[in-house]
Design a protein around this motif. Structure first.
Motif, PDB file in Angstrom:
ATOM      1  N   ALA A  10       0.820  -1.204   0.000  1.00 19.88           N
ATOM      2  CA  ALA A  10       0.000   0.000   0.000  1.00 19.88           C
ATOM      3  C   ALA A  10       0.860   1.263   0.000  1.00 19.88           C
ATOM      4  CB  ALA A  10      -0.942  -0.009   1.207  1.00 19.88           C
ATOM      5  N   ILE A  11       1.904   1.261   0.835  1.00 21.52           N
ATOM      6  CA  ILE A  11       2.789   2.429   0.884  1.00 21.52           C
ATOM      7  C   ILE A  11       3.534   2.592  -0.441  1.00 21.52           C
ATOM      8  CG2 ILE A  11       4.841   3.382   1.988  1.00 21.52           C
ATOM      9  CD1 ILE A  11       3.915   2.168   4.599  1.00 21.52           C
ATOM     10  N   GLY A  12       4.056   1.503  -0.982  1.00 22.06           N
ATOM     11  CA  GLY A  12       4.759   1.584  -2.256  1.00 22.06           C
ATOM     12  C   GLY A  12       3.866   2.081  -3.376  1.00 22.06           C
ATOM     13  N   ALA A  13       2.621   1.553  -3.427  1.00 24.44           N
ATOM     14  CA  ALA A  13       1.690   1.998  -4.457  1.00 24.44           C
ATOM     15  C   ALA A  13       1.329   3.467  -4.269  1.00 24.44           C
ATOM     16  CB  ALA A  13       0.427   1.137  -4.423  1.00 24.44           C
ATOM     17  N   SER A  14       1.136   3.900  -3.023  1.00 21.01           N
ATOM     18  CA  SER A  14       0.785   5.298  -2.753  1.00 21.01           C
ATOM     19  C   SER A  14       1.905   6.243  -3.183  1.00 21.01           C
ATOM     20  CB  SER A  14       0.480   5.476  -1.263  1.00 21.01           C
ATOM     21  OG  SER A  14      -0.602   4.674  -0.864  1.00 21.01           O
ATOM     22  N   VAL A  15       3.136   5.876  -2.855  1.00 18.90           N
ATOM     23  CA  VAL A  15       4.272   6.718  -3.250  1.00 18.90           C
ATOM     24  C   VAL A  15       4.379   6.787  -4.770  1.00 18.90           C
ATOM     25  CG1 VAL A  15       6.782   6.909  -3.195  1.00 18.90           C
ATOM     26  CG2 VAL A  15       5.543   6.311  -1.115  1.00 18.90           C
ATOM     27  N   ALA A  16       4.236   5.631  -5.438  1.00 18.23           N
ATOM     28  CA  ALA A  16       4.323   5.614  -6.896  1.00 18.23           C
ATOM     29  C   ALA A  16       3.205   6.440  -7.532  1.00 18.23           C
ATOM     30  CB  ALA A  16       4.270   4.170  -7.400  1.00 18.23           C
ATOM     31  N   ILE A  17       1.989   6.308  -7.000  1.00 16.51           N
ATOM     32  CA  ILE A  17       0.853   7.071  -7.532  1.00 16.51           C
ATOM     33  C   ILE A  17       1.083   8.563  -7.351  1.00 16.51           C
ATOM     34  CG2 ILE A  17      -1.588   7.584  -7.158  1.00 16.51           C
ATOM     35  CD1 ILE A  17      -1.983   4.608  -6.543  1.00 16.51           C
ATOM     36  N   CYS A  18       1.552   8.958  -6.175  1.00  8.39           N
ATOM     37  CA  CYS A  18       1.798  10.384  -5.917  1.00  8.39           C
ATOM     38  C   CYS A  18       2.866  10.940  -6.852  1.00  8.39           C
ATOM     39  CB  CYS A  18       2.211  10.581  -4.460  1.00  8.39           C
ATOM     40  SG  CYS A  18       0.884  10.304  -3.269  1.00  8.39           S
ATOM     41  N   LEU A  19       3.948  10.192  -7.058  1.00 10.70           N
ATOM     42  CA  LEU A  19       5.011  10.666  -7.943  1.00 10.70           C
ATOM     43  C   LEU A  19       4.523  10.782  -9.380  1.00 10.70           C
ATOM     44  CD1 LEU A  19       8.102   8.689  -6.581  1.00 10.70           C
ATOM     45  CD2 LEU A  19       7.573  11.105  -6.263  1.00 10.70           C
ATOM     46  N   VAL A  20       3.800   9.763  -9.843  1.00 15.67           N
ATOM     47  CA  VAL A  20       3.303   9.796 -11.218  1.00 15.67           C
ATOM     48  C   VAL A  20       2.324  10.936 -11.416  1.00 15.67           C
ATOM     49  CG1 VAL A  20       1.933   8.537 -12.912  1.00 15.67           C
ATOM     50  CG2 VAL A  20       3.703   7.352 -11.640  1.00 15.67           C
ATOM     51  N   LEU A  21       1.392  11.103 -10.491  1.00 16.84           N
ATOM     52  CA  LEU A  21       0.410  12.176 -10.629  1.00 16.84           C
ATOM     53  C   LEU A  21       1.056  13.550 -10.499  1.00 16.84           C
ATOM     54  CD1 LEU A  21      -2.704  10.758  -8.724  1.00 16.84           C
ATOM     55  CD2 LEU A  21      -2.199  10.747 -11.171  1.00 16.84           C
ATOM     56  N   LEU A  22       2.109  13.664  -9.697  1.00 18.20           N
ATOM     57  CA  LEU A  22       2.825  14.937  -9.613  1.00 18.20           C
ATOM     58  C   LEU A  22       3.476  15.283 -10.951  1.00 18.20           C
ATOM     59  CD1 LEU A  22       3.875  17.320  -7.952  1.00 18.20           C
ATOM     60  CD2 LEU A  22       5.817  15.889  -7.267  1.00 18.20           C
ATOM     61  N   VAL A  23       4.088  14.280 -11.582  1.00 20.81           N
ATOM     62  CA  VAL A  23       4.687  14.511 -12.904  1.00 20.81           C
ATOM     63  C   VAL A  23       3.610  14.874 -13.922  1.00 20.81           C
ATOM     64  CG1 VAL A  23       5.935  13.399 -14.790  1.00 20.81           C
ATOM     65  CG2 VAL A  23       6.664  13.028 -12.432  1.00 20.81           C
ATOM     66  N   VAL A  24       2.473  14.175 -13.869  1.00 23.55           N
ATOM     67  CA  VAL A  24       1.368  14.479 -14.780  1.00 23.55           C
ATOM     68  C   VAL A  24       0.865  15.904 -14.553  1.00 23.55           C
ATOM     69  CG1 VAL A  24      -1.004  13.872 -15.378  1.00 23.55           C
ATOM     70  CG2 VAL A  24       0.692  12.075 -15.055  1.00 23.55           C
ATOM     71  N   TRP A  25       0.721  16.292 -13.275  1.00 27.81           N
ATOM     72  CA  TRP A  25       0.257  17.638 -12.933  1.00 27.81           C
ATOM     73  C   TRP A  25       1.193  18.696 -13.510  1.00 27.81           C
ATOM     74  CZ3 TRP A  25      -3.325  20.753 -10.638  1.00 27.81           C
ATOM     75  CH2 TRP A  25      -2.909  21.989 -10.171  1.00 27.81           C
ATOM     76  N   LEU A  26       2.480  18.536 -13.259  1.00 24.62           N
ATOM     77  CA  LEU A  26       3.439  19.521 -13.746  1.00 24.62           C
ATOM     78  C   LEU A  26       3.472  19.548 -15.276  1.00 24.62           C
ATOM     79  CD1 LEU A  26       6.377  18.892 -11.236  1.00 24.62           C
ATOM     80  CD2 LEU A  26       4.701  20.751 -11.195  1.00 24.62           C
ATOM     81  N   SER A  27       3.420  18.368 -15.888  1.00 29.11           N
ATOM     82  CA  SER A  27       3.488  18.308 -17.351  1.00 29.11           C
ATOM     83  C   SER A  27       2.252  18.926 -17.987  1.00 29.11           C
ATOM     84  CB  SER A  27       3.636  16.854 -17.811  1.00 29.11           C
ATOM     85  OG  SER A  27       4.802  16.271 -17.269  1.00 29.11           O
ATOM     86  N   LEU A  28       1.065  18.547 -17.518  1.00 25.90           N
ATOM     87  CA  LEU A  28      -0.162  19.106 -18.087  1.00 25.90           C
ATOM     88  C   LEU A  28      -0.258  20.603 -17.836  1.00 25.90           C
ATOM     89  CD1 LEU A  28      -2.812  16.357 -17.249  1.00 25.90           C
ATOM     90  CD2 LEU A  28      -1.718  16.829 -19.440  1.00 25.90           C
ATOM     91  N   SER A  29       0.139  21.020 -16.644  1.00 25.81           N
ATOM     92  CA  SER A  29       0.099  22.443 -16.334  1.00 25.81           C
ATOM     93  C   SER A  29       1.012  23.230 -17.269  1.00 25.81           C
ATOM     94  CB  SER A  29       0.491  22.670 -14.872  1.00 25.81           C
ATOM     95  OG  SER A  29       0.512  24.047 -14.565  1.00 25.81           O
ATOM     96  N   ARG A  30       2.212  22.701 -17.469  1.00 25.41           N
ATOM     97  CA  ARG A  30       3.156  23.388 -18.361  1.00 25.41           C
ATOM     98  C   ARG A  30       2.668  23.392 -19.801  1.00 25.41           C
ATOM     99  NH1 ARG A  30       6.640  27.448 -18.258  1.00 25.41           N
ATOM    100  NH2 ARG A  30       8.119  27.292 -20.007  1.00 25.41           N
TER     101      ARG A  30
END
Length: 455
Positions: A10-30
């Motif tokens: 659960a912790i590993g999946a949560s960290v991976a999801i947060c990192l991926v969504l952060l990259v998606v957020w920054l990329s889409l925003s840019r």
């Protein structure tokens, strides 16, 4: 260190999801910001070209005979602005600028999207795009600059609306991915749960090994465990064989020594019997440890085992016309190794067969949530004051009934030791038939599965 695999996943999946969504957020925003800024730059460049295309020279001055037709350029603070700066002349402006002049000599600080920022007619900031141009050639050429602008709040509102929507979308995506990760972890660990259940059945004796249970990833581990169980079963059989051989090897010599000691003077006899009894106790405790220490728990049906033991002993008492009564609930089973229960119950039945006059009764039932097994006979019994001593090793009946040989005292003591090793209790009392009754009380499930320390 985290010990739970489910929590680790659960912790590993949560960290991976947060990192991926952060990259998606920054990329889409840019990407969206660059796209919107590019659209505004293209619009402002078009407005500059439109204004520049209308510039004419009259009487040596630059004029704009026709202004762009966009209604926003005609309304004060309409959101679209243009300004034409002429050499030595008053700037020409859109009506939307009202009385505001964009200072050509001091354009405000550059905006991070590539625009220049200036103050608009209503005091709100505007973003401008400026281009220097020249009309004509040679010494008569006229230089001028065209500035086009729009309200900064318009761009900020567009970006804010996009960020709000994308934030909600990413949060919803995170919730869906977290649920999927949890479901994946639960499904991934389900085979391990089933293996745990199979292990419980192996420990209770319902299954001999794990078979081919589990996914292919854990098959090597399951195979190793099966091999370990097979080796353990072999060690169990060998240990039981050695214990049985040693028991038979010591039983007769110790009995002979005890009988020979009876002919010694009292003081020497007591010392000899004490030493013989000490050897018996230590030998029997080591035998008990060998027997119990490698045991494989199994669920044993009391009715099946009791009927087998009675069928073996019935011919022994046939000449004396002893009647055997068996009253056992067939649904009762306990988690005791069949060999141990057979030895414990067999000693009690053998003792009853020696002393019974005409009747022996074997019964088993549930009392107060516990299993009670009782062996009673109509023999002479044991006086209440002698019952505790009768279960001690080396004690023997000096006042045997006529026609019966005195016992060596090992049967009841061994049965008591086996019962104690399983957390059960053994007691002696008065049988309803008139003789001795020996009762074994087991907790449901067999009680403790670890033997007492033989030391």
């Amino acid at each position: 260190m985290i010990r739970s695999l489910r929590l680790r996943l659960a912790i590993g999946a949560s960290v991976a999801i947060c990192l991926v969504l952060l990259v998606v957020w920054l990329s889409l925003s840019r990407l969206f910001t660059d796209y919107v800024a590019g659209r505004y730059r293209a619009e402002m460049a078009t407005l500059v070209d439109t204004v520049a295309a209308q510039v004419r020279v009259r009487n040596g001055e630059l004029v704009l005979p026709r202004e762009p037709a966009d209604p926003r350029l005609s309304l004060p603070a309409g959101g679209r602005y243009w300004q034409l700066d002429r050499d030595g002349g008053t700037p020409l402006r859109s009506r939307s600028l009202w009385d505001t002049v964009i200072d050509a000599d001091r354009p405000s600080a550059p905006h991070h999207l590539g625009f220049l920022e200036a103050e608009g007619p209503d005091g709100a900031p505007i973003l401008v795009y400026r281009q220097a141009l020249m009309l004509g050639e040679g010494p008569d050429a006229k230089r001028f600059a065209v500035t086009a602008g729009f309200a900064r709040g318009e761009l900020d509102d567009a970006l804010s609306a996009f960020h709000g929507r994308i934030r909600l979308m990413l949060l919803a995506t995170a919730a869906v991915l977290a649920g999927a990760a949890f479901l994946q972890g639960a499904l991934g660990l389900l085979p391990l749960v089933r293996l745990r259940e199979r292990a419980a059945r192996v420990r209770s004796g319902e299954e001999k090994d794990f078979g081919l249970a589990g996914p292919s990833e854990v098959q090597p581990l399951v195979s190793e465990i099966n091999l370990l169980l097979a080796e353990r079963a072999t060690a169990l059989a060998q240990a039981r064989a050695r214990a049985s051989d040693l028991a038979h090897g010591l039983k007769t010599p110790l009995t002979v020594l005890a009988q020979l000691a009876e002919g010694l003077p009292k003081q020497q006899r007591d010392i000899a019997l004490e030493q013989v009894d000490l050897v018996r106790q230590r030998a029997d405790r080591q035998l008990q440890a060998a027997r119990m220490g490698v045991e494989r728990m199994a669920t044993t049906s009391i009715a099946d085992l009791g009927n087998k033991l009675v069928s073996v002993l019935r011919p022994v008492t046939a000449e004396r016309d002893v009647a055997w009564e068996v009253d056992i609930d067939p649904s009762i089973s306990i988690d005791v190794d069949p060999a141990d229960l057979a030895e414990c119950l067999g000693n009690l039945l053998d003792n009853a067969a020696k002393w019974a006059r005409a009747r022996i009764r074997l019964s088993a039932g549930m009392i107060d949530g516990r299993v009670r097994i009782a062996v009673g006979d109509d023999g002479p019994g044991i006086a209440e004051g002698d019952r505790a001593q009768a279960m001690h090793r080396g004690s023997h009946s000096a006042d045997a009934a006529p026609g019966h040989a005195s016992g060596n005292g090992l049967g009841l003591a061994i049965s008591a030791d086996i019962a104690e090793a399983y957390g059960a209790t053994m007691s002696l009392g008065q049988s309803a038939l008139g003789g001795l009754e020996v009762a074994l009380i087991f907790d449901v499930g067999g009680g403790s599965r670890r033997p007492r320390d033989p030391a």
